[in-house]
Design a protein around this motif. Sequence first.
Motif, short mmCIF file in Angstrom:
data_model
loop_
_atom_site.label_atom_id
_atom_site.label_comp_id
_atom_site.label_asym_id
_atom_site.label_seq_id
_atom_site.Cartn_x
_atom_site.Cartn_y
_atom_site.Cartn_z
N MET B 1 -27.29 -8.51 20.79
CA MET B 1 -26.00 -8.40 19.79
C MET B 1 -24.65 -8.16 20.63
O MET B 1 -24.81 -7.50 21.79
N LYS B 2 -23.52 -8.51 20.11
CA LYS B 2 -22.45 -8.20 20.56
C LYS B 2 -21.68 -6.92 20.09
O LYS B 2 -21.60 -6.87 18.72
N ILE B 3 -21.58 -5.87 20.68
CA ILE B 3 -21.22 -4.68 20.15
C ILE B 3 -19.67 -4.13 20.57
O ILE B 3 -19.52 -3.99 21.96
N GLY B 4 -19.02 -3.77 19.77
CA GLY B 4 -17.61 -3.30 20.16
C GLY B 4 -17.66 -1.71 19.93
O GLY B 4 -17.98 -1.25 18.76
N ILE B 5 -17.16 -1.06 20.97
CA ILE B 5 -17.08 0.44 20.77
C ILE B 5 -15.76 0.84 21.07
O ILE B 5 -14.93 0.52 21.96
N LEU B 6 -15.16 1.43 19.91
CA LEU B 6 -13.57 1.87 19.90
C LEU B 6 -13.81 3.33 20.38
O LEU B 6 -14.43 4.45 19.60
N GLY B 7 -13.28 3.72 21.45
CA GLY B 7 -13.23 5.05 21.96
C GLY B 7 -13.98 5.11 23.26
O GLY B 7 -15.16 4.60 23.53
N THR B 8 -13.56 5.92 24.27
CA THR B 8 -13.70 6.13 25.61
C THR B 8 -14.56 7.42 25.77
O THR B 8 -14.74 7.81 26.94
N GLY B 9 -14.41 8.35 24.81
CA GLY B 9 -14.93 9.70 25.02
C GLY B 9 -16.46 9.68 25.05
O GLY B 9 -17.17 8.59 25.37
N MET B 10 -17.01 10.76 25.21
CA MET B 10 -18.53 11.16 25.21
C MET B 10 -19.31 10.63 24.37
O MET B 10 -20.45 9.71 24.51
N VAL B 11 -18.98 10.45 23.10
CA VAL B 11 -19.81 9.55 21.88
C VAL B 11 -19.75 8.07 22.31
O VAL B 11 -20.50 7.46 22.28
N GLY B 12 -18.54 7.66 22.58
CA GLY B 12 -18.22 6.10 22.80
C GLY B 12 -19.21 5.82 24.06
O GLY B 12 -19.87 4.80 24.08
N ASN B 13 -19.11 6.46 25.06
CA ASN B 13 -19.57 6.25 26.35
C ASN B 13 -21.23 6.27 25.95
O ASN B 13 -21.98 5.36 26.54
N THR B 14 -21.68 7.28 25.44
CA THR B 14 -23.10 7.46 25.38
C THR B 14 -23.84 6.21 24.53
O THR B 14 -24.64 5.66 24.70
N LEU B 15 -22.99 5.88 23.30
CA LEU B 15 -23.49 4.76 22.65
C LEU B 15 -23.34 3.65 23.40
O LEU B 15 -24.44 2.80 23.39
N ALA B 16 -22.34 3.23 24.23
CA ALA B 16 -22.11 2.16 24.96
C ALA B 16 -23.19 1.84 25.84
O ALA B 16 -23.82 1.00 26.12
N THR B 17 -23.44 2.94 26.65
CA THR B 17 -24.22 2.90 27.66
C THR B 17 -25.67 2.97 27.10
O THR B 17 -26.77 2.09 27.82
N ALA B 18 -26.15 3.51 25.90
CA ALA B 18 -27.48 3.25 25.31
C ALA B 18 -27.53 1.65 24.85
O ALA B 18 -28.68 1.13 25.08
N PHE B 19 -26.64 1.03 24.23
CA PHE B 19 -26.61 -0.24 23.63
C PHE B 19 -26.73 -1.20 24.77
O PHE B 19 -27.83 -2.28 25.07
N ILE B 20 -26.26 -1.01 26.21
CA ILE B 20 -26.39 -1.85 27.43
C ILE B 20 -27.84 -1.74 27.95
O ILE B 20 -28.34 -2.81 28.25
#
Lengths: 218, 218
Positions: B1-20
């Motif tokens: 799935m294509k996921i867009g994460i708005l925000g580069t803080g700890m929450v965004g980083n953690t979610l983005a990394t986990a989805f990758i």
Amino acid sequence: MKIGILGTGMVGNTLATAFIAKGHEVKMGSRDATNEKAAEWTKANGKNASQGTFADAAQFGDILFNCTKGEHSLEALNAAGEQNLAEKILVDVANPLDFSKGMPPTLSLVNDTSLGETIQNTFPLTKVVKTLNTLNCSLMVDANKLANGDHNLFICGNDEDAKQKVKELLHDNFNWKTENIIDLGDITNSRGTEQLLPIWIRLWGALGTGDFNFKIVR
Amino acid sequence: MKIGILGTGMVGNTLATAFIAKGHEVKMGSRDATNEKAAEWTKANGKNASQGTFADAAQFGDILFNCTKGEHSLEALNAAGEQNLAEKILVDVANPLDFSKGMPPTLSLVNDTSLGETIQNTFPLTKVVKTLNTLNCSLMVDANKLANGDHNLFICGNDEDAKQKVKELLHDNFNWKTENIIDLGDITNSRGTEQLLPIWIRLWGALGTGDFNFKIVR
């Protein structure tokens, strides 16, 4: 122990009845000394049960419970009288729910204030302890009614000794394991526990029962 | 799935990394397309990771996560653009925390409003789903990190199908049992979950760890 219960609603009635069952002397206080609900409760609860005004109940109790509706709490406590409340432990069970805009209620004291700290600020000589305000009264008086008591209460207040005494009272009478009563610190932490009400009310709706409680899983 | 994460803080980083890690393609969006934290994250996360503006990330994602700070969320979403957000699921993970008066923070939208519903009202064509905002990001991405996943998430939003898709996404990627995700109803119930933050922050202080979560014991 002599216990003064301020308020004749379901919470006051449940706490008062439960304390009587544990052998305590309880006076239920209300706006007028002949309040009908208090009279009914007194009649049903034997020789250790009595009724009076808010001032009578405050004077009577070694420990007091504010079980009035949040919107009336300050008025009731003023009627109880500063001198009758002085140096006593007042367990504040109330929440500042505002039903005037319909359901679900909002909070009339919220965010940068709370009912608990407002009471403490208004009666600086009283030892206000905020607890029990985050669950149904049937669970307040018996933690074991749910999951063998394996869920949490929150407590806060400025006086360490008062908090300790309330913890013991809840343990000895209502089966609350002391390790399940989480101390959040001073009375301003009422902001935290009173703001649980908005989700409590929504969970009550979503789950179709008020017989639930929060557990902090670590 | 294509996921867009708005925000580069700890929450965004953690979610983005986990989805990758779960094999999804993720674009991290921020105010400018060359944001340093996003660049670092992109470099570290291989071919499925990319960065761009808020608008780029919103356009890219089949599903979007608002991981900006609550105080900046509306600005960020405006930058993302109404047309890029239209018809998409936007998972609102943010909380309207106001640190301007010191610690602990208060809420800038509270009581008779919330961030979740404000976003929904501002972008009526977007399917706003409020969830994940009541726990640490390390727990968001793996429910099993705590008590075998035996604790709760809350979810609310106006679109039933959107909530169902988000539940499935959390189940399939982050080990959230669907029966542990409690649906509170429409997006106004964000008032309930956002007002958990005042006690969450106090528990964090009292317990000395952010690795805890709420469980609703029935």
